[in-house]
Each structure stands twice: as C-alpha cells, then as structure tokens.
Design an enzyme around this catalytic site. Structure first.
Site, PDB file in Angstrom:
ATOM      1  N   GLY A  97      50.740 -17.816 148.342  1.00 26.56           N
ATOM      2  CA  GLY A  97      49.760 -18.619 149.065  1.00 26.56           C
ATOM      3  C   GLY A  97      50.144 -20.089 149.193  1.00 26.56           C
ATOM      4  O   GLY A  97      49.300 -20.935 149.493  1.00 26.56           O
ATOM      5  N   HIS A 161      58.273 -24.319 143.133  1.00 25.32           N
ATOM      6  CA  HIS A 161      58.127 -22.994 142.502  1.00 25.32           C
ATOM      7  C   HIS A 161      58.566 -23.041 141.040  1.00 25.32           C
ATOM      8  O   HIS A 161      58.655 -22.000 140.377  1.00 25.32           O
ATOM      9  CB  HIS A 161      58.976 -21.952 143.241  1.00 25.32           C
ATOM     10  N   GLY A 323      48.403 -11.788 155.319  1.00 23.98           N
ATOM     11  CA  GLY A 323      47.398 -12.696 154.764  1.00 23.98           C
ATOM     12  C   GLY A 323      46.203 -11.988 154.153  1.00 23.98           C
ATOM     13  O   GLY A 323      45.071 -12.437 154.295  1.00 23.98           O
TER      14      GLY A 323
END
Ligand code: PAP
Length: 356
Positions: A97, A161, A323
């Site tokens: 996301g 990340h 999504g």
C-alpha cells in the site's frame, strides 16, 4: 469558521503552512555527489560478499533481505542521510500500500495549497505518487539521494522499505521525524509482489517466492521482523510512529485519513470536517481515481528522476492492479495459506499484533 482564541480562519492558517513539493519537480545542481564514495565502495567487494538469494536477486544485509541493487543506497542512507525537522518517512514492506499511502500523506499535507477537490492543478493529477514522494533506497543508490533530499523544500516526505532495525538513528531515534508504517496480509503482499516481479521475471514461479517468504528470505524479509520492528516502535513511541494496516484502510479510509492528519500534526479543523475534506482526500487517492488518470495509464515513468528511481518495466500503471484484500485465495491453496499464516503467527505471538 474563526478560531475564538486567535480570531483566525482555520483555512487561512492551513494555507499558510508549507505544502510538500513533488520531488520530481525539484531541480538538482551539477555539484559533487556526496554519496559517491559509499557507492564506489559498495560497487567493489562489499555487496558480493553478502549472503545471496540469486533467484530473487536478493542479498542479506544486517539480517534483512533486500534487492542487491538497493544495498549501496541503504549504506549511503545509513551513513549520509541529513535529517531535517518535520521530515516524514513512509515505511512499508513492498506491495503493502505504499503508493496509496504516498498519495494520502501527500494530499493530506498539501491540502492548504492544493485542496483535494476542485484544484485542477493538484500535483497528484499530473504526477504518479512515486514521483511525488521519493523511494530513498533507489534514490541514494542512483547517487542522487543527498542532492535531491537537500534540494527538496520542507516539509519533506520520503519512503523506504528498510526494516526499522536498519534505519539510521537520524530517522529511527529522531524526535523531529515522524514515521508512518503500513503493512498488509502477507499472503496478499506476496501475490501482489509476484505479479509485479513477473514484469521483469516472467518465468518467476510463485512457489519460489512463497518458499522464500516462509523461510524469511523474500524481499524485505523476514516479513515478521519487518512488521514487528515498526509495531514495537509504534508502541514505544506512538507520537513518532504510526502503524497502519492496508485492510483497515480499505474498511475505513476516512477514519484512517483523519488519524493520519492528526499524527502528522495537521488535523482537520471543524470547518474541514463539516466540508468533508477527509473524504475529498480519500476520493482523490482512491484506487480507481488514480488508476484512471492519464499520467497513471502511461506506459513509462513520467520524469527523469522517476526513471532513475524505478526499474524500466515498472511503469506508472504497474502500481495499480486490483487494490483489494483477499486476492490470495485466487492463487494459493488453503494449505499454503495455513502454512504462511502459521509462520507469521508463530513469530508475532506475544507482540500484541496479529494479521488474523
Ligand atoms: P510498491 O511497494 O512497489 O510501492 P505498493 O504500492 O505498496 O507497491 O503496492 C501495490 C499494491 O497497492 C497493489 O496491490 P494489488 O497488486 O494487490 O492490486 C495495488 O493495486 C495497490 N494500490 C495501489 N494504489 C492503491 C490505492 N489508491 N488504493 C488501494 N490500493 C492501491
């Protein structure tokens, strides 16, 4: 509505607050590259000496599995990231996301200068979220990290990340820096990652990714450590680390945007609440809205900097697939799902967090 204490209109106060600027609009000079020596060092033996997973192009760096090409960027961030008061770092494992969170955080922080409804010049209408908020590992690996981050006006939004355990103290322990974390059911994360990875590795078998995830050695693995690091940090310092879940955001996007705005120090005023501005942010950043924009249907990254921070195959449209929550059920057997769930649960036990 005027503020009784100050006599000022909240909308006026908000529009006076500086808005983030899309990093793709930043002009960088030709000056020396402050990260050059780190990159040179990493180009030598340093990276090739790290344990590897060649099938997935990964290296194990300080107990975390990262793309081989990111290692120099991570080292450069650790050694050279220059923090600034008010920095906001969006952290996530891949495919959980990030694109959505980039859009929501940008729109929330920029809403004084760019109302989320009715501004035809809104940056998110002309730039992919990844061109608004830089991905630090690739930016620094490209030798542009310090240059771009120095040139980016405050407030600066950036994304990573990296596991919490390998963030530099200039981010992890900095009282002037906020971290917003988002994670997702690892089963859906893996499915999303597999579809995405197949753009450059059409032959990648899902089983290879799955086995690596269960062993802790998929991209950004061990995933349980990624989640636990930020979960624990959010419990220890809730004013500095906000922990969000993709599925919760799908269930209650407005509630989560309100939470995000409060955490970022830009809460919606009563007048904004009445006008439904949080809903406007949600609409602007919705999957369908972003996916349908001309810029996000484009087959290529939209800026020179965008090109630098993304592999060629990862064009703007590649960040918008379904999504949804639960697509794993279309790809995994119940046995595989049980195995990954059990691996996660075992490591998360006692933490107070669970995906189930
Ligand atoms: P990244 O780590 O490469 O930046 P990231 O944005 O975290 O990728 O993940 C992409 C996922 O978010 C995709 O999920 P899917 O493959 O299961 O469909 C993508 O569709 C989803 N996504 C992108 N934008 C949005 C959005 N506005 N709302 C909800 N989901 C979104």
């Amino acid at each position: 509505m005027a503020n009784a204490a100050t006599g000022t209109d909240p909308a006026t106060v908000l529009s006076a607050l500086p808005a983030p600027v899309p990093f793709k609009d930043v002009v960088v000079g030709d000056g020396d590259d402050a990260d050059a020596s780190v990159l040179e060092e990493c180009a030598g033996a340093a990276v090739s000496a790290l344990p590897s997973n060649p099938k997935l192009f990964l290296r194990r760096y300080l107990g975390t599995w990262v793309l081989e090409t990111w290692v120099p960027g991570i080292v450069a961030i650790q050694r050279g990231f220059a923090p600034r008061r008010g920095d906001v770092v969006l952290a996530s494992p891949p495919k959980c996301g990030t694109t959505w969170l980039k859009a929501l955080a940008f729109a929330t922080m920029a809403r004084g200068a760019h109302p989320p409804a009715g501004d035809p010049g809104h940056p998110l209408l002309r730039a992919n979220p990844h061109d608004c908020v830089p991905f630090m590992e690739r930016l620094f690996a490209a030798g542009l990290g310090s240059k771009v981050m120095d040139a980016l006006p405050s407030p600066r939004l950036m994304a990573t990340h990296m596991h919490h355990s390998i963030l530099p103290a200039s981010i992890a322990e900095n009282p002037d820096c906020k971290i917003v974390y988002i994670c997702r059911d690892p089963k859906d994360m893996l499915i999303s990652m597999w579809h995405f990875s197949r753009r450059i590795r059409p032959d990648l078998a899902f089983s290879d990714l799955f086995e690596a995830a269960c062993e802790g050695s998929c991209l950004s693995g061990p995933i349980w450590d990624h989640v636990l690091g930020y979960w624990n940090a959010s419990k220890a310092s809730p004013e500095r680390v906000l922990f969000l879940r993709y599925e919760e955001m799908l269930r209650d996007p407005v509630g989560n945007v309100v939470k995000l705005s409060q955490f970022l120090g830009r809460p919606f005023s009563p007048a904004e609440a009445e006008a439904g501005v949080a809903m406007d942010v949600v609409r602007l950043c919705s999957f369908q809205k972003l996916k349908d924009l001309e810029v996000n249907r484009a087959d290529s990254g939209s800026s020179p900097l965008g090109g630098v921070i993304r592999e060629g195959a990862f064009v703007n449209s590649s960040y918008f697939r379904r999504g949804e929550a639960g697509d794993w059920a279309n790809h995994m057997t119940p046995e595989m799902a049980r195995r990954l769930d059990a691996a996660m649960e075992e490591r998360l036990r006692g933490s107070g967090f669970s995906f189930s």
